[in-house]
Scaffold this motif. Structure first.
Motif, PDB file in Angstrom:
ATOM      1  N   VAL A 184       0.825  -1.210   0.000  1.00 28.96           N
ATOM      2  CA  VAL A 184       0.000   0.000   0.000  1.00 28.96           C
ATOM      3  C   VAL A 184       0.859   1.260   0.000  1.00 28.96           C
ATOM      4  O   VAL A 184       0.614   2.198  -0.758  1.00 28.96           O
ATOM      5  N   GLU A 214       0.740   4.360  -2.657  1.00 32.87           N
ATOM      6  CA  GLU A 214       0.429   5.716  -2.187  1.00 32.87           C
ATOM      7  C   GLU A 214       1.550   6.693  -2.532  1.00 32.87           C
ATOM      8  O   GLU A 214       1.308   7.858  -2.812  1.00 32.87           O
ATOM      9  N   VAL A 241      -7.375  -2.453   1.875  1.00 38.73           N
ATOM     10  CA  VAL A 241      -6.392  -1.422   2.206  1.00 38.73           C
ATOM     11  C   VAL A 241      -5.881  -0.640   0.993  1.00 38.73           C
ATOM     12  O   VAL A 241      -5.393   0.475   1.141  1.00 38.73           O
ATOM     13  N   ASN A 242      -5.966  -1.227  -0.185  1.00 36.53           N
ATOM     14  CA  ASN A 242      -5.444  -0.573  -1.385  1.00 36.53           C
ATOM     15  C   ASN A 242      -6.579   0.087  -2.147  1.00 36.53           C
ATOM     16  O   ASN A 242      -7.433  -0.591  -2.721  1.00 36.53           O
ATOM     17  N   HIS A 284      -4.191   1.809   6.147  1.00 37.56           N
ATOM     18  CA  HIS A 284      -4.178   2.699   4.992  1.00 37.56           C
ATOM     19  C   HIS A 284      -3.829   4.126   5.360  1.00 37.56           C
ATOM     20  O   HIS A 284      -3.063   4.796   4.641  1.00 37.56           O
TER      21      HIS A 284
END
Length: 585
Positions: A53, A57, A85-86, A542
């Motif tokens: 993740v 990001e 989470v992604n 996240h």
């Protein structure tokens, strides 16, 4: 009879900003066109692992401002855990390549950016490290399968002078280390504008003195309007002459002298006018302390001047060193002065006077720039350099010379399970960091970094033990993988095996061994972080990943554009206390 009709020509429309300038307006104000071009020319490689993740990001924050090319290397397929989470995956992504799916949705942020996806493990991708030479910058997401992969990437990046970012994000904690080339100079450091003004009042040149005499020669007899609009730096030059005449030609040399000088300037202001004072005299007195200082250079520039690369140019010398060599010669020839930047602060003055003053400073700046350029051209000729350095590059260096920063990149610390980390070069500084934080009643974030090192070491140890199971041959046996009876030892639990690293110092060669890192306070913090990393079991939150990705992207942009000063060289984030800290490790 024909009547002549006078035709009026419509003036051409003003040239407005281009679509690109409108799109990137905010960031162009930060790093200008040159920085934007460097960003668009960049090729960023993301070697993704774990939940992946924080890597995605980070790319998000590079794609939005227009990084030219990016490549995602990731071996796994999308699972349901990824969807939680992604944010750059959808349900339709399940079972598909995570690299390709993330790339597809990231691409929607900016269609002008070129994205690529490679479904491979980092280990297989860097089997031939020369593949890394295709990229401007590498972002490696940890932990790697074993430390030999990190070591291979780090060594090749160092050899090829490719900046490398190593990023960890687990649970509420994250950290990233920046490995820059051995010499990473930054000219455009964007210092505070107020600190960049060089008025050179203690070393005026003829044109400035002539103008000052012209405007202040009959100062007591000027009309109120003229008297109240004499630029403050001309007032300072005038009163400096008065001061020196009464003190054997010496300028104010200390704080007491400057306070006395400021009082003398203030007495020259007229109080019997409508305003009850004069703004230009107020400006003059307010600028005495910062404007009347002898020439000096920053520690960063001094380091550059003292470097062998600056003093002794060679055939392969970089542009930076050729220009630095020329400015060093200018500095020596002009009694410690640097090329004049030429910028003037705003001040109370008549427009015509201010414009004339600007022209005087610009002309002097151009003259100094021409002198430096001439030295550069001679050096190019001596070194048989075919492509001359661009004048804009020389000019930028002349304007920002005082604030140049030379970062000497350091290799990333690699916590291999088969070796003991040698801290002797940084033990004193890091131990002092822990001690100072303790004295101030604060909790240092340095143990968080040690916990991530322990995590790397744990993964390396686990990889070795798994290899022993796969390859039971005595010729390929891994030391420490079996007990005395020959049975394969179980993989140790991370929380139980985590080791707090202490400096490796030889008491026989060190008169005073450094204080241990393992103080009770640091051990307590370390143990708490280890428990959180163990609880998270490699998972990412996240919000922590998004914030960390933003920080990493910010530093990546600094490195790519060679503007501002990047982290040197490790940043740690505590998501529980919402604190960050930077360490030179």
């Amino acid at each position: 009879m024909t009547t002549m009709v006078e035709r009026t020509t419509t003036p051409p429309p003003l040239q407005g900003p281009t679509a690109k300038e409108k799109k990137y307006d905010r960031q162009l104000r930060l790093w200008a066109a040159g920085g934007q071009q460097a960003l668009e020319d960049a090729k960023v490689l993301l070697l993704n692992s774990g939940p992946g993740v924080v890597g995605v990001e980070t790319l998000k924050n590079l794609i939005l401002p227009g990084v030219g090319n990016y490549t995602i290397v990731d071996e796994v397929d999308v699972t349901e855990k990824d969807l939680g989470v992604n944010f750059f995956l959808e349900e339709s992504s399940l079972g598909k390549s995570r690299a390709e799916e993330s790339c597809k949705y990231l691409q929607e942020l900016n269609l002008e950016v070129n994205g690529n996806a490679i479904q491979k493990s980092t280990e297989s991708f860097v089997e031939k490290p020369s593949v890394l030479d295709n990229y401007t910058l590498i972002i490696l997401i940890g932990p790697t399968k074993d430390c030999s992969i990190l070591e291979k990437i780090s060594q090749h990046a160092q050899k090829s002078s490719i900046p490398l970012f190593y990023v960890h994000c687990v649970g509420f904690f994250s950290h990233f280390s920046v490995q820059l080339p051995a010499q990473f100079p930054i000219v455009d450091t964007h210092p505070d504008p107020a600190s960049t003004q060089d008025l050179r009042l203690l070393n005026p040149w003829p044109e400035l003195l002539i103008f000052a005499r012209e405007k202040t020669g009959n100062l007591p007899f000027q009309r109120d309007h003229e008297h109240g609009h004499v630029p403050y730096l001309l007032l300072l030059l005038h009163y400096l002459n008065v001061w020196k005449a009464a003190r054997d030609g010496k300028a104010p040399a200390n704080y007491s002298n400057k306070k006395e000088f400021a009082a003398m300037v203030a007495e020259g202001a007229r109080k019997n006018n409508a305003e009850g004072g004069e703004e230009n005299f107020d400006e003059a007195t307010a600028n005495v302390l910062k404007s009347l200082n002898p020439p000096s250079i920053s520690s960063g520039l001094k380091e550059v001047f003292e470097s062998d690369d600056c003093r002794n140019l060679r055939k392969g010398s970089a542009n930076f060193w050729i220009i630095a060599h020329a400015i060093n010669k200018f500095h020596a020839a002009h009694n410690g002065l640097l090329p004049l930047p030429g910028a003037l602060p705003d001040m109370k003055a008549q427009s015509s006077d201010y414009i004339q003053l600007q022209n005087i400073y610009k002309a002097k700046a151009h003259s100094d720039f021409a002198e430096v350029t001439a030295t550069v051209r001679r050096s190019e000729k001596d070194l048989d350099i075919e492509s001359p350095i661009d004048d804009k590059e020389i000019e930028a260096f002349c304007k920002g010379a005082q604030f140049v920063k030379l970062i000497r990149g350091r290799p990333i610390r690699i916590a291999k399970s088969t070796e003991t980390l040698d801290w002797s070069d940084r033990a004193g500084a890091l131990s002092m960091e822990l001690e100072n934080q303790k004295m101030m009643g604060l909790e240092s974030l340095l143990p968080i970094y040690f916990a991530f090192l322990a995590l790397d070491r744990h993964h390396d140890e686990t990889s070795r033990l798994e290899q022993s199971r796969r390859e039971p041959s005595p010729l390929k046996e891994i030391p420490g993988a079996r007990d005395v009876s020959g049975a394969v030892l179980p993989v140790p639990n991370f929380a139980e095996a985590a080791h707090f690293y202490t400096p490796a110092v030889d008491p026989e060669t060190e008169p005073k061994p450094w204080p241990r890192f393992d103080t009770p306070e640091a051990r307590k913090t370390f143990d708490n972080v280890v428990k959180e990393l163990d609880r998270a079991d490699g998972a990412e939150l996240h919000n922590i990943s998004a914030l960390t990705g933003g920080m990493v992207a910010q530093e990546v942009i600094k490195v790519i554009t060679k503007q501002y000063v990047p982290v040197d060289n490790t940043c740690v984030f505590d998501g529980i206390a919402s604190k960050t800290a930077v360490f030179n490790i």
